[in-house]
Structures are given as structure tokens and as C-alpha cells.
Design a protein around this motif. Sequence first.
Motif, PDB file in Angstrom:
ATOM      1  N   GLY A 288      62.247  50.701 -46.374  1.00  0.00           N
ATOM      2  CA  GLY A 288      63.326  49.933 -45.775  1.00  0.00           C
ATOM      3  C   GLY A 288      62.871  48.533 -45.412  1.00  0.00           C
ATOM      4  N   ALA A 289      63.706  47.868 -44.617  1.00  0.00           N
ATOM      5  CA  ALA A 289      63.384  46.517 -44.183  1.00  0.00           C
ATOM      6  C   ALA A 289      62.143  46.549 -43.295  1.00  0.00           C
ATOM      7  CB  ALA A 289      64.558  45.929 -43.425  1.00  0.00           C
ATOM      8  N   PRO A 290      61.374  45.465 -43.295  1.00  0.00           N
ATOM      9  CA  PRO A 290      60.115  45.476 -42.545  1.00  0.00           C
ATOM     10  C   PRO A 290      60.296  45.363 -41.036  1.00  0.00           C
ATOM     11  CG  PRO A 290      60.449  43.327 -43.523  1.00  0.00           C
ATOM     12  CD  PRO A 290      61.545  44.206 -44.046  1.00  0.00           C
ATOM     13  N   HIS A 291      61.507  45.127 -40.572  1.00  0.00           N
ATOM     14  CA  HIS A 291      61.654  44.812 -39.151  1.00  0.00           C
ATOM     15  C   HIS A 291      62.514  45.808 -38.373  1.00  0.00           C
ATOM     16  CE1 HIS A 291      65.174  43.252 -41.092  1.00  0.00           C
ATOM     17  NE2 HIS A 291      65.747  42.943 -39.950  1.00  0.00           N
ATOM     18  N   ILE A 292      63.005  46.844 -39.052  1.00  0.00           N
ATOM     19  CA  ILE A 292      63.858  47.802 -38.337  1.00  0.00           C
ATOM     20  C   ILE A 292      63.259  49.202 -38.412  1.00  0.00           C
ATOM     21  CG2 ILE A 292      66.136  48.892 -38.235  1.00  0.00           C
ATOM     22  CD1 ILE A 292      67.333  46.296 -39.227  1.00  0.00           C
ATOM     23  N   ILE A 293      62.991  49.776 -37.242  1.00  0.00           N
ATOM     24  CA  ILE A 293      62.475  51.140 -37.176  1.00  0.00           C
ATOM     25  C   ILE A 293      63.426  51.952 -36.301  1.00  0.00           C
ATOM     26  CG2 ILE A 293      60.562  52.635 -36.448  1.00  0.00           C
ATOM     27  CD1 ILE A 293      59.823  49.039 -37.029  1.00  0.00           C
ATOM     28  N   ASN A 294      64.072  52.904 -36.930  1.00  0.00           N
ATOM     29  CA  ASN A 294      65.078  53.688 -36.228  1.00  0.00           C
ATOM     30  C   ASN A 294      64.611  55.135 -36.154  1.00  0.00           C
ATOM     31  OD1 ASN A 294      67.444  55.448 -35.942  1.00  0.00           O
ATOM     32  ND2 ASN A 294      68.621  53.545 -36.109  1.00  0.00           N
ATOM     33  N   PHE A 295      64.674  55.712 -34.945  1.00  0.00           N
ATOM     34  CA  PHE A 295      64.267  57.113 -34.812  1.00  0.00           C
ATOM     35  C   PHE A 295      65.139  57.837 -33.801  1.00  0.00           C
ATOM     36  CE2 PHE A 295      62.034  56.623 -30.752  1.00  0.00           C
ATOM     37  CZ  PHE A 295      61.750  55.263 -30.742  1.00  0.00           C
ATOM     38  N   SER A 296      65.111  59.154 -33.854  1.00  0.00           N
ATOM     39  CA  SER A 296      65.872  59.959 -32.895  1.00  0.00           C
ATOM     40  C   SER A 296      64.926  60.871 -32.146  1.00  0.00           C
ATOM     41  CB  SER A 296      66.897  60.821 -33.627  1.00  0.00           C
ATOM     42  OG  SER A 296      67.868  60.015 -34.230  1.00  0.00           O
ATOM     43  N   ILE A 297      65.318  61.185 -30.923  1.00  0.00           N
ATOM     44  CA  ILE A 297      64.608  62.216 -30.170  1.00  0.00           C
ATOM     45  C   ILE A 297      65.658  63.236 -29.776  1.00  0.00           C
ATOM     46  CG2 ILE A 297      62.993  62.652 -28.293  1.00  0.00           C
ATOM     47  CD1 ILE A 297      62.773  59.530 -28.096  1.00  0.00           C
ATOM     48  N   PRO A 298      65.981  64.134 -30.713  1.00  0.00           N
ATOM     49  CA  PRO A 298      67.089  65.071 -30.464  1.00  0.00           C
ATOM     50  C   PRO A 298      66.919  65.764 -29.115  1.00  0.00           C
ATOM     51  CG  PRO A 298      66.294  65.295 -32.704  1.00  0.00           C
ATOM     52  CD  PRO A 298      65.371  64.357 -32.021  1.00  0.00           C
ATOM     53  N   GLY A 299      67.985  65.798 -28.353  1.00  0.00           N
ATOM     54  CA  GLY A 299      67.922  66.434 -27.042  1.00  0.00           C
ATOM     55  C   GLY A 299      67.893  65.421 -25.912  1.00  0.00           C
ATOM     56  N   ILE A 300      67.468  64.203 -26.250  1.00  0.00           N
ATOM     57  CA  ILE A 300      67.445  63.189 -25.202  1.00  0.00           C
ATOM     58  C   ILE A 300      68.445  62.092 -25.539  1.00  0.00           C
ATOM     59  CG2 ILE A 300      66.066  61.379 -24.108  1.00  0.00           C
ATOM     60  CD1 ILE A 300      63.695  63.208 -24.318  1.00  0.00           C
ATOM     61  N   LYS A 301      69.382  61.832 -24.639  1.00  0.00           N
ATOM     62  CA  LYS A 301      70.392  60.803 -24.871  1.00  0.00           C
ATOM     63  C   LYS A 301      69.725  59.439 -24.963  1.00  0.00           C
ATOM     64  CE  LYS A 301      74.947  62.271 -23.727  1.00  0.00           C
ATOM     65  NZ  LYS A 301      75.125  62.949 -25.008  1.00  0.00           N
ATOM     66  N   SER A 302      70.140  58.680 -25.989  1.00  0.00           N
ATOM     67  CA  SER A 302      69.486  57.389 -26.218  1.00  0.00           C
ATOM     68  C   SER A 302      69.534  56.491 -24.996  1.00  0.00           C
ATOM     69  CB  SER A 302      70.124  56.630 -27.381  1.00  0.00           C
ATOM     70  OG  SER A 302      70.973  57.418 -28.119  1.00  0.00           O
ATOM     71  N   GLU A 303      70.676  56.508 -24.328  1.00  0.00           N
ATOM     72  CA  GLU A 303      70.862  55.570 -23.231  1.00  0.00           C
ATOM     73  C   GLU A 303      69.821  55.773 -22.130  1.00  0.00           C
ATOM     74  OE1 GLU A 303      75.022  55.354 -22.128  1.00  0.00           O
ATOM     75  OE2 GLU A 303      74.419  54.054 -20.461  1.00  0.00           O
ATOM     76  N   VAL A 304      69.565  57.050 -21.848  1.00  0.00           N
ATOM     77  CA  VAL A 304      68.585  57.384 -20.820  1.00  0.00           C
ATOM     78  C   VAL A 304      67.218  56.822 -21.197  1.00  0.00           C
ATOM     79  CG1 VAL A 304      67.469  59.301 -19.621  1.00  0.00           C
ATOM     80  CG2 VAL A 304      69.876  59.485 -20.312  1.00  0.00           C
ATOM     81  N   PHE A 305      66.898  57.016 -22.463  1.00  0.00           N
ATOM     82  CA  PHE A 305      65.594  56.579 -22.964  1.00  0.00           C
ATOM     83  C   PHE A 305      65.441  55.061 -22.879  1.00  0.00           C
ATOM     84  CE2 PHE A 305      62.163  56.099 -26.014  1.00  0.00           C
ATOM     85  CZ  PHE A 305      61.367  57.188 -25.692  1.00  0.00           C
ATOM     86  N   ILE A 306      66.508  54.358 -23.271  1.00  0.00           N
ATOM     87  CA  ILE A 306      66.511  52.888 -23.233  1.00  0.00           C
ATOM     88  C   ILE A 306      66.202  52.395 -21.815  1.00  0.00           C
ATOM     89  CG2 ILE A 306      67.960  50.828 -23.487  1.00  0.00           C
ATOM     90  CD1 ILE A 306      67.643  52.039 -26.141  1.00  0.00           C
TER      91      ILE A 306
END
Lengths: 379, 404
Positions: A288-306
Amino acid sequence: MIYFDNSATTKPYPEVLDSFIKVSTEYFGNPSSLHGLGAKAESLLTQARRQVADLLHVKSAEIYFTSGGTEGNNLAVKGIAHAYSKRGKHIITTVMEHASIKETCQLLEEEGFDITYLQVDSNGFVSVEDLKNALRTDTILVSVMSVNNEVGSIQPIVEIGHLLKEYPQVLFHVDHVQGIGKVPLDIATAGIDLCTISGHKFHGLKGTGVLYVRDGIRVSPLFTGGNQEAKLRSGTENVAGFVALARALRLTLQKSAQDYGKLIEIRDMLLNGLNEITGVKINSPLHGAPHIINFSIPGIKSEVFIHALEEKEIYVSTTSACSSKKKSISDTVLAMFHDQKRADSVIRISTSYENELYEVEFVLQEIKNTLLKLQKVMR
Amino acid sequence: MKFDHIIIRYGEISTKKRNRKSFVDKLKNHIRWALRDFKAAKLTASRERMYIILNGEDHQKIIEQIKGVYGIQSLSPALKIGRDIEEIKTAALYYIDQLSGEIETFKVSTKRSDKDFPYDTNEMNHLLGGHLLRNKDGILKVDVKNPDLDLRVEVRKEAVYLSGENIHGAGGLPFGSSGKAMLMLSGGIDSPVAGFLSMKRGLEIECIHFYSPPFTSERSKQKVMDLAEKLALVNGSMKVHIVPFTEIQMLIQKQIPENYTMTSTRRLMLRIADAIREKEEALAIITGESLGQVASQTMNSMFAINEVISTPVLRPLIAMDKLEIIELAKQYDTFEISNQPYEDCCTVFTPASPKTKPKLEKVQYYESFVDFDKLIADAVEQTEIQKIRFGEKATGEGQLEDLF
């Protein structure tokens, strides 16, 4: 502070701000005014346009300044739809476009246009074969983004352009907002008819952008009025902003030539590090593009993590910034993996040439720490 | 394997007997100017041709540059290789692959100045032809009568040379070889095109522009300087004579009946241009007029206007349609500049209905009440000469480079 949200927006270069302030204070004339101040402003605008054209290897007359990506995309899609509706009313795009394409297409559907949304595979790629099959005699436009803003998949733009050369009645628009300066694309040779870029994604200022429109193509304007920008976009030109954009583009392309290797190193280090953390699933495709890394942590809501990372002054993002406030689920990740839990816990890291390797180490460590903490709580 | 040199042929010049040397010298100077960015390349000349010795410079880039030089009929890049037959075969194939256009048929013509070479000309033709046919099976055919490419192989003691591709040059005559003329440059679409076409036929040109502040703006003058910069492509620089015209124009408005002001204005411009021409020792005046395009360009108008001077007025565009002229303006890259919407000496003061069929006696009669001679002499006297170099920014662009 570690800023890893460069696909949402970038921090303007100090030089770019200098240009903006200098032009705004000393050359504030209206380019349409007949007196010397106006002439000066106009000359700056001409120079900015020429510089952007030279950097993109296109003609000056093909560069139209806009207020950014959303306007560029609206102008391209609506402008072509309305200018060529007599030729046909069918438009092809993909399921993973930015909202400014998606919503625009939905609006056109209400006006009686027929839109085909191409599916993507688990790498986030559209297939040229699918596109070929979707083409009809009444197709007037194909709009595909070069780099997806959420996962960073790079679409086969050159191949699509090549295919569409055999269908001269079909115009080709590319949303290159995420790609500019990060993923090389030669507009003139790729068979592209329209191309959107946005200033604030490459350390320019918000409210500035460019729409490339190939010579000879009609686009019906969104705004009517004083007929600025060769009648395509009425409204007094943001001269200072466009000078700043021209400078930002030059600096970015310069850094891209020097520091591309660093960007790749940062990505590889992040991917390797994330892969070692249990519970993390990488959503970005391998190539993919060199500047975007997208991942998931199933079970944890993204907003909380942010917010947890924010406490350590690390700034990352959930889905694309433009839609992240409405809902936390990522349509793109859902379209790629058909996994609700995965799409619900998406984190996007997006880098720029301003980031450094040592920041990666720190971020990886903090991700691990945060994850341990949250997993205890959120079981 | 490297391209060694480019052969340059000059068509018409070779037929001009006595002036030949000066023609060739002028052409040489202009090729040198076109080669300014290629420091290693060297230019040499023989009687019939010139050679650019590449010394490692990229031959395609050089051809792109010198294709536009007036006076060049055609160009051929040539490969220099060793005398090994396998190397020659590979080179022949390489030569075919790098041609600028597609070909279907070819032949091989070998010339052998070194008679000790193990293969004679027939054997060579046969060997190379066969090699090409085998490698381009179904793509290339041999045609000895009328081939798309005549691949010429020259076997010499020191090396073997391959050439044969003929690339068309711009034609015409070298800049300056036809003498000098003054171009009336208004800022419109036509006059720069007329300038380029005149230069193509070997004229050296200088520009004359009429400037009437405050009726025409600084920007319209800048526009003219931008156009002059484009014209400077041919010779590296361009001189522009800027004539202060306000006073005369105001007097015309005051003294001449409205529907004759345009005719009178053109007559006075021509008189001034002729006076400058005489000073500059040029032999003609060039205009961008095209028959019937506007009121001043009807046959009657031209008759009434041209009467003031006996110097030849060259009108290269006289038989062209506007669309043809625009097409050329785009080719010469002047269209966008010309198309900027500023008032110039031709548009300001245009009467609502100018005479399309002015009568000579009438305009002479109207002008007889005013003594323009003194004003003309003053205007010529006060004419300012600006010189612009190719690549120089006229519009003040570039002065704020640090902002970009």
C-alpha cells in the motif's frame, strides 16, 4: 508531541506560512483589479499556477485553484455530470471513495444519474476487469481515488487510464488527495482527465486545493459570478493561499525525492512492531501507500484507544477524519473484510516526511502499554 | 552502444551559391544557441552538412531542441560501433528499436571505404537484413525500392557507423539570412505568429509596440514583453521599440472625424514604424494582418493606410483564417499570453463603426489640417528600446522568487 495523523491534515511548513503572511500583507490586491496592486497579485497567481503546473508536468491552463479536496471532487464529478449529461448518465466509482465523491454520487442518483459502485477485494483494490465489465455506452465518467484515505491501498490508476484510452467518450477523474507527494503519479501520461489535490494534506493551508482539468474538457461550474479561474470557479482568488500551496508542493516533492526511504522505513518498522502485538490485525495491504498504516484491535472501541494514546501526546485517528465524528465504524474496512468487530475498532496511523524513526519506537511501546491496560478493563 | 553524432542537412541553403558561407555561418550560430544546455556536444561543418558530435549527450533531447532551428531540412542520428560483425548486428537491431516513428519496411545499404573488412557490401546487406528479419519476424519486411528506413552502414578503418533515420527539421532559412525587418507587435494573437513565420524565412526581426498610457495599461506592455520573450526563442534575445503614442492618439481623436480615426491611426503608426525602420537599417515592415479580419484589414483600408510609405509591408498571415492563426499561435506557445484581456493600441479608441471602405482622398484631406510631422519625429525620438532575453521574465515574475 507525536503527530501521526497526517492524512487528516498536516502541519503547515513555516516557509509556507511566511509566504502566506507576506502575500497577505504586501500583495493583498484583487487580481482582477486593474491597478498595479492588482497586477502584482495577478502576477503572483500566474506564477503560482505555473509552478504547480511545472511540478505536476502539465500545462498552466490546466490548473484550477479551488478551496480543497471536497470542492475539487464536487467540481469534477458534478461538473462533468452536468456538462456531459446529453452524452450519457452513467458514472462508475468505487465503494471506498471519500465522502465528497460518495455523497456527490448519491445526490446525482437523485437527479437521475445511474451510478455503479465497484467492489474492492480484501486488499482494498478494485479490479480493472470489473471496471471494464461495468462500462456501458452511456458511461461518461469513471472516478477512482489513487490512494485510499483509510487503509492506504493504491488503486491501479495507470492500468485504468490505459483501459479508458480505448473509450474516449469516458472521462477519468482521480482523487489524488492522499497520494500527492507520497505515491508518484504522472497525470499527463496516465490518461487522467481530471485530478483533485488538496493543499493542507502536504503542509499547505486549509482552504486551498487544485483541480487539474485536461485541455479541451468542459466542466460546468459550481459557482457562478465573476468568472475567475477561466470561468470555472467564480470568487476572488485566494492568492496568498495559492502561493503557499505552490511553495508547499515544491517543498513536499523535494522531500519526497530525498526522504522517501525514511517513510518506507517508518512504515516497515510500524508494521513489524504491530504484527508482533497479539490482538492487533493489520488492515492495510502489504503493497500500500508508504504513509498509511491501518489496524484493528477487535474488542476495543477505536475511540477509547485514541483518547488513551492522546494522554501520551500521541495523535492518531479512527477512520477518515471527515467521517469519524458521525460513527466509528469504517465502511472501507467493512468492505474489505466483512467483519463488523474489525471495522468497529479501526486505528489509522498516517505519517509524513516530518516524522522520525525514534517516534515509531515510542509509539509502539505506548500502543503495547495502552493495550495491556485497556484489555484488563474491557474484557 | 552509444549514439555518436547527428547529421544535419540544410535544404535550400545548399542551392544558394554566393551567400552560402554566410548562410551556413548563421545556421551554425543558431544551432550553437539551441545546443546551449548541452555543454559537451560539439558542432562541425562540411560542405553539404553539419555534424553534432554528441560526446555522451542524449541524442533524443538534442534532436528535440534543434528540430525547431530554421534552416534545417532534416536530421539523422548515427551510431558508432566497433568492427565486430556480431556487434554490428546487435547495433542494427538497436537502431531500429529507438526510431522515433513506426516503420514497416526497410533495406540495408552498406558502404565500405575499408576494403580489408572481411565481408563485402553484398554480404553485409544480406547478413544484417537477415538478422533484422529474424528478430522482427512479421513486423518488418524488406523493400529495396521504397523502404520506410534505408539503414546505412558505413564501414571505415576506425569504426562502423549506422544511420538512416530521417527526422524532419523546421525547414526555412537561417535567422538573419534574409536581412532585417520590423515587426509591429500589438499584443494580439496575430502579430507574434507573423513574427515567427517571418523568422522562419530567414528574417531577423525587431519589434515595434505603440504604448498609450493611461489609455493602455502597464499590463498590456508587459504582455507585449512576454510575447517578445517567446519570439526570443529563435535567436536568444529580442529588441522591442516602445513608442509613446498617447499624444498622437489624442490629437487624432480631436481632429479626425470619428469613423476615420482608425484609418488615420494606422497611417500614423506605419509612418512612425517606417521612421524607426530607417534608423535601424531594416528593409521591411511586418504586420499580422489577415485580409478582411477587421475594418482596418479590408482591401480598401489597406490601400488607404499603406499609401503613407513605400517600404515593403510584409503580411505573412494575409491568406490565413483566424482558426489557422490560432492553431499556429498555440504551436508557438503565444496564444495564452495574447489571449489576456487588456486594452492595447488596437482596441482602445476603436470607433463604434469604423469605415471598412475608407477613401484615400478623404483621409488625406482630414489629415491635411494637422501637422503630424513634428509629433512623429518626437515619438521616434522618445522611443524606448527594451531588450529581452529568452527565459527572462518580463512581467516582474520571478522577482518574488523567495515566496515560492
